[in-house]
Motif scaffolding. Structure first.
Motif, mmCIF file in Angstrom:
data_model
loop_
_atom_site.group_PDB
_atom_site.id
_atom_site.type_symbol
_atom_site.label_atom_id
_atom_site.label_comp_id
_atom_site.label_asym_id
_atom_site.label_seq_id
_atom_site.Cartn_x
_atom_site.Cartn_y
_atom_site.Cartn_z
ATOM 1 N N LEU A 163 0.923 -1.243 0.154
ATOM 2 C CA LEU A 163 -0.418 0.147 0.051
ATOM 3 C C LEU A 163 0.276 1.057 0.375
ATOM 4 N N GLN A 164 0.260 1.753 -1.057
ATOM 5 C CA GLN A 164 1.937 3.564 -1.104
ATOM 6 C C GLN A 164 0.890 4.598 -2.199
ATOM 7 N N VAL A 165 1.340 5.725 -1.407
ATOM 8 C CA VAL A 165 0.775 6.979 -2.532
ATOM 9 C C VAL A 165 1.875 7.575 -2.736
ATOM 10 N N LEU A 202 6.531 5.558 3.085
ATOM 11 C CA LEU A 202 6.012 4.611 3.971
ATOM 12 C C LEU A 202 6.411 4.630 5.398
ATOM 13 N N THR A 203 5.091 4.407 5.563
ATOM 14 C CA THR A 203 5.787 4.878 7.372
ATOM 15 C C THR A 203 5.577 2.901 7.936
ATOM 16 N N GLU A 204 6.755 2.830 8.625
ATOM 17 C CA GLU A 204 6.658 1.633 9.093
ATOM 18 C C GLU A 204 5.583 1.651 10.250
ATOM 19 N N GLY A 205 5.461 -0.103 10.598
ATOM 20 C CA GLY A 205 5.471 -0.555 11.665
ATOM 21 C C GLY A 205 6.138 -1.584 11.741
ATOM 22 N N ARG A 206 6.498 -1.874 13.225
ATOM 23 C CA ARG A 206 8.172 -3.238 13.203
ATOM 24 C C ARG A 206 8.608 -3.504 12.083
ATOM 25 N N GLN A 207 8.725 -2.024 11.058
ATOM 26 C CA GLN A 207 9.765 -2.200 9.695
ATOM 27 C C GLN A 207 9.016 -3.228 9.407
ATOM 28 N N GLN A 208 7.967 -3.148 8.764
ATOM 29 C CA GLN A 208 7.268 -3.681 8.014
ATOM 30 C C GLN A 208 5.957 -2.816 7.530
ATOM 31 N N LEU A 209 6.212 -2.961 6.365
ATOM 32 C CA LEU A 209 4.650 -2.253 5.481
ATOM 33 C C LEU A 209 3.476 -3.317 5.268
ATOM 34 N N VAL A 210 1.705 -2.943 4.774
ATOM 35 C CA VAL A 210 1.050 -3.572 4.555
ATOM 36 C C VAL A 210 0.814 -4.057 3.431
ATOM 37 N N LEU A 211 1.024 -5.110 2.431
ATOM 38 C CA LEU A 211 0.577 -5.850 1.161
ATOM 39 C C LEU A 211 -1.177 -4.752 0.690
ATOM 40 N N GLY A 223 -3.067 3.315 -0.494
ATOM 41 C CA GLY A 223 -3.144 3.861 -1.986
ATOM 42 C C GLY A 223 -3.018 3.010 -2.931
ATOM 43 N N ASN A 224 -2.916 2.950 -4.335
ATOM 44 C CA ASN A 224 -2.175 1.998 -5.327
ATOM 45 C C ASN A 224 -2.608 2.646 -6.404
ATOM 46 N N GLN A 225 -1.743 1.452 -7.556
ATOM 47 C CA GLN A 225 -1.446 2.727 -8.707
ATOM 48 C C GLN A 225 -2.658 2.339 -9.786
ATOM 49 N N THR A 226 -3.501 1.092 -9.361
ATOM 50 C CA THR A 226 -4.366 0.957 -10.486
ATOM 51 C C THR A 226 -5.549 1.229 -11.212
ATOM 52 N N LEU A 227 -5.971 1.976 -9.728
ATOM 53 C CA LEU A 227 -7.088 2.691 -9.605
ATOM 54 C C LEU A 227 -7.507 4.295 -9.657
ATOM 55 N N SER A 274 -8.826 7.690 -10.096
ATOM 56 C CA SER A 274 -8.645 8.586 -9.026
ATOM 57 C C SER A 274 -10.028 8.356 -7.979
ATOM 58 N N ASP A 275 -11.041 8.643 -9.717
ATOM 59 C CA ASP A 275 -12.166 8.780 -8.256
ATOM 60 C C ASP A 275 -12.525 7.203 -7.316
ATOM 61 N N GLN A 276 -11.634 6.022 -7.029
ATOM 62 C CA GLN A 276 -11.770 5.712 -6.303
ATOM 63 C C GLN A 276 -11.013 4.743 -5.564
ATOM 64 N N GLN A 277 -10.322 5.667 -5.104
ATOM 65 C CA GLN A 277 -9.108 5.322 -4.665
ATOM 66 C C GLN A 277 -9.790 5.365 -3.005
ATOM 67 N N LYS A 278 -10.414 5.778 -2.833
ATOM 68 C CA LYS A 278 -11.156 5.504 -1.714
ATOM 69 C C LYS A 278 -11.671 4.470 -1.145
ATOM 70 N N GLU A 279 -12.046 3.838 -2.275
ATOM 71 C CA GLU A 279 -12.827 2.551 -2.682
ATOM 72 C C GLU A 279 -11.656 1.485 -1.491
#
Length: 728
Positions: free
Chosen positions: A429-431, A436-445, A484-488, A490-495
């Protein structure tokens, strides 16, 4: 028929032996709430609606100044035409307008229950359903309110579906699942709140004018707030009084709120949290909301809990585990952390088998370069330096010891220091342009992406297809950021928040249906995602990362409001406790853990001979009484006091177990008798330890003496079995 429609009164009556839920159609258009509570033999409108010409009211029918949507008790809100209370939905059209006019079109009553596509839900056994179709004719949008009545339970469920039959796309800005207006506000709101390692604290407050709510915008249901609220009469206790309870079958962002409005009614609304949600509905598309479980009790909170326990055990968790006893396990986490070797694991397993443990669980640290929590999530290949012969070989050695084998995964996460992230950095997940904010030095797929879902399905299936793995602990150790991601477009990012949850459900549904006899345990740093949505795929949850016995007695007590003990993982851990540093007796740790889904999380190879003997005795006792604890009725007898003293009861047709925990010792303690309340009044019970006989009625009403206890964190347990001796 459990659901009937009276065309003369325009009234729907949903009725079984326990509850009635009554819905009206007012002016042939508006869906009103008329009654929810104890079952009525029949209904003829005695609690008629009151219509008053109120100042400042708006009137949809100009000549009827006494009729205002803002004062009408509704089953769904309206939008932009006079109902100014909290909404259950909001729709924006292509022109940017946010007004709708949904009115009654038709209804359907049928046996059974329609599946909720892509979502978990209570199974349809013994259900009758009502669908009320509302339509905005100008925009050709339909909203379908669905009610599912469970004929043998004091429970129904409710969801909503939105269908765009118009020619243009619309945007759902709010898609709530439930709204109901109670014609009173002299009620208490009850919720379960907390934090990581301090989950499920009961909170009760009187309703007050305005909005009171709980919510999560963290991407999961969260340890901060269970997606649950109840309204109770002010005088309601554990064993008496009315409770109206609502539980959301969903694992993502949610809101549960009550508005006490100007004329004294209370609007309850539950659904997906709208601030982090939007959904584009193109022409011909529909959107399905998750369902809410609606539960009524006229015998206090304990009966509310009985209703939840029964329906979840029978109609929610996977079929394969509805009546299947759970094994006693040993988990390697607090014994080993990341320090693993095949030799040490086999050594632990050999001793565990001798003690009578039935399931050996290899926790974190077995894959990639995972020597601490800074790397390798996503690289689900065995570390050959730790396990040179692989997982299948280790599992086979465990099986040869007459134990099952379990394995830990954290599938939804990826470490920046991992081969997976280096190969697919876009899978997190990224914008664009943001750190990229990390938690326990991990990211969320990004589970909204099908290729990520398929990757995880393939990884898990690759291990489970071997037939060597009997149990999976599914962990999830951080909340979502940079959603966020780069596949959706702009009018569907909040999904994305909701798409993430749908992707998770697809993975879980696929894997658990392929391998229906593998026991999955849900975990999110303990209780961070302990909700009915996850329970539909995983029949038990690691209740809290806090395994301290005193803390756990309170946490498990809180969760028991909603879930039976068989759904709560509970382990005996070492002392000093790794979370709070407390020393509690082994017997106490045992009784608290045996009051849930029993297991151990300590290095058994470092225990004294005396401790090993006591552990063997605990295991033997639990096996003998497992049916009572895992599938008996559970009752809270004494709420936790300021010192932590609490008591609870397990009961079936043949035996009963009363557990009392004293918490912190006090001087000059008053004489106390624990009343069991729920034993068979006409039976004689024998105490398994003292061999004394007692009538069920005396244990229920006179009670059993709590002896004076010197010392902190002690537990006393009373076990009774019915006898053939006549009660005369």
């Amino acid at each position: 028929m459990p659901i009937t429609f009276d065309s003369q009164q325009n009234i729907f009556h949903l009725k079984n032996d326990y509850i009635s839920y009554i819905i009206g159609i007012e002016k042939g258009k508006y869906i009103t709430h008329r009654y929810f509570g104890k079952s009525l033999t029949s209904y003829h409108g005695s609690n008629e609606l009151q219509f008053i010409d109120r100042g400042f009211a708006t009137n949809p029918i100009p000549d009827e100044r006494t009729f205002s949507l803002n004062a009408l008790p509704l089953e769904t809100s309206t939008q932009g035409n006079g109902d100014h209370r909290i909404p259950n939905y909001q729709i924006r059209n292509q022109e940017g307008f946010t007004i709708t006019d949904f009115t009654y079109k038709e209804h359907r009553i049928y046996e059974g229950k329609r599946e909720l596509e892509g979502l978990p839900y209570l199974r349809k056994d013994n259900t009758t359903s009502l669908e009320i179709v509302l339509e905005d004719e100008r925009q050709t949008i339909q909203m379908i309110l669905t009610y599912n009545l469970y004929e043998n339970d004091a429970v129904l469920t409710r969801n909503a579906r939105f269908i765009n039959s118009g020619n243009q796309a619309i945007f759902l800005e709010n898609a709530g699942s439930l709204l109901v207006d109670f014609p009173r506000w002299d009620l208490d709101m009850v919720t379960l709140n907390g934090s990581h390692t301090n989950e499920a604290n009961l909170h009760r407050q009187p309703l007050h004018p305005g909005i009171q709510k709980i919510e999560s915008s963290r991407g999961t249901s969260s340890p901060q707030h269970q997606p649950f609220l109840a309204l109770a009469n002010r005088e309601t206790t554990e064993f008496s009084g009315e409770v109206f309870a609502f539980h959301f079958v969903y694992s993502g962002n949610f809101v549960a709120q009550v508005e006490v409005e100007q004329y004294g009614s209370s609007r309850v609304q539950i659904g997906i949290q709208p601030d982090t949600f939007e959904w584009k509905l193109d022409s011909g598309q529909n959107f399905q909301t998750p369902e809410v479980v609606i539960n009524y009790s006229d015998q206090g909170f304990n009966q509310m809990s009985q209703n939840f326990h029964k329906i979840y055990q029978k109609n929610l968790i996977p079929h394969s585990f509805t009546d299947k006893a759970r094994p006693i396990l040993l988990n390697t986490w607090e014994a080993n952390y990341f320090d693993l070797s095949e030799e040490s694991l086999v050594q632990q397993a050999e001793l565990a088998s001798k003690l009578g443990i039935e399931l050996f669980v290899l926790d974190d640290g077995w894959f990639g370069e995972r020597n601490d929590d800074t790397s390798s999530l996503g690289d689900w290949q065995v570390n050959p330096a730790k396990l040179p012969n692989g997982i299948a070989h280790l599992a086979e050695k465990i099986h040869q010891l007459n134990m099952q084998f379990g394995l830990w995964f954290e599938p939804e996460m990826v470490s920046k220091n991992s081969d997976l992230f280096r190969k697919h950095p876009d899978w997190a997940l990224q914008v664009p342009g943001y750190h990229l904010t990390e938690g326990r030095q991990q990211l969320v797929l990004d589970l909204s992406r099908v290729e990520v879902q398929n990757y995880l399905i393939d990884v898990l299936s690759g291990y489970l297809a071997t037939g060597k793995i009997d149990y999976v602990k599914w962990d999830m150790n951080r909340h979502l950021t940079e959603v966020g991601n780069q596949t959706l477009p702009s009018d569907q990012q909040k999904e994305l928040y909701h798409r993430y949850v749908l992707g998770l459900y697809r993975i879980l549904k696929t894997v658990t249906e392929r391998y229906p006899y593998v026991l999955f345990e849900n975990c999110s740093s303990g209780g961070g995602r302990f909700d009915p949505g996850m329970m539909a795929y995983m029949p038990q949850t690691w209740t809290s990362d806090n395994s301290d016995a005193l803390c756990r007695s309170v946490i498990q007590y809180g969760y028991s409001y909603l879930y039976p003990p068989v759904m709560m993982g509970a382990h005996v851990s070492d002392i000093p406790n790794h979370q709070v540093g407390r020393n509690t007796p082994l017997d106490t740790r045992g009784w608290i853990a045996m009051s849930g889904n029993f297991g151990f999380e300590l290095d058994i190879t470092k225990q004294t001979t005396e401790n090993l003997q006591r552990i063997t005795e605990q295991i033997s006792w639990y096996k003998e009484h497992r049916e009572l604890i895992q599938f008996g009725d559970f009752y809270r007898i004494q709420a936790p006091s300021e010192t932590g003293a609490t008591a609870w009861l397990f009961k079936n047709q043949e035996e009963a177990l009363l557990v009392y925990s004293n918490g912190l010792a006090r001087p000059a303690v008053p004489v106390q008798y624990l009343q069991t309340k729920f034993l068979d009044e006409n039976a004689i019970y024998q105490d398994s330890t003292t061999k004394k006989y007692y009538s069920g009625s005396e244990l229920n009403h006179a009670g059993i003496l709590v002896p004076r206890i010197k010392g902190d964190f002690e537990v006393i347990a009373y076990h009774w079995k019915k006898t053939e001796i006549s009660n005369k």
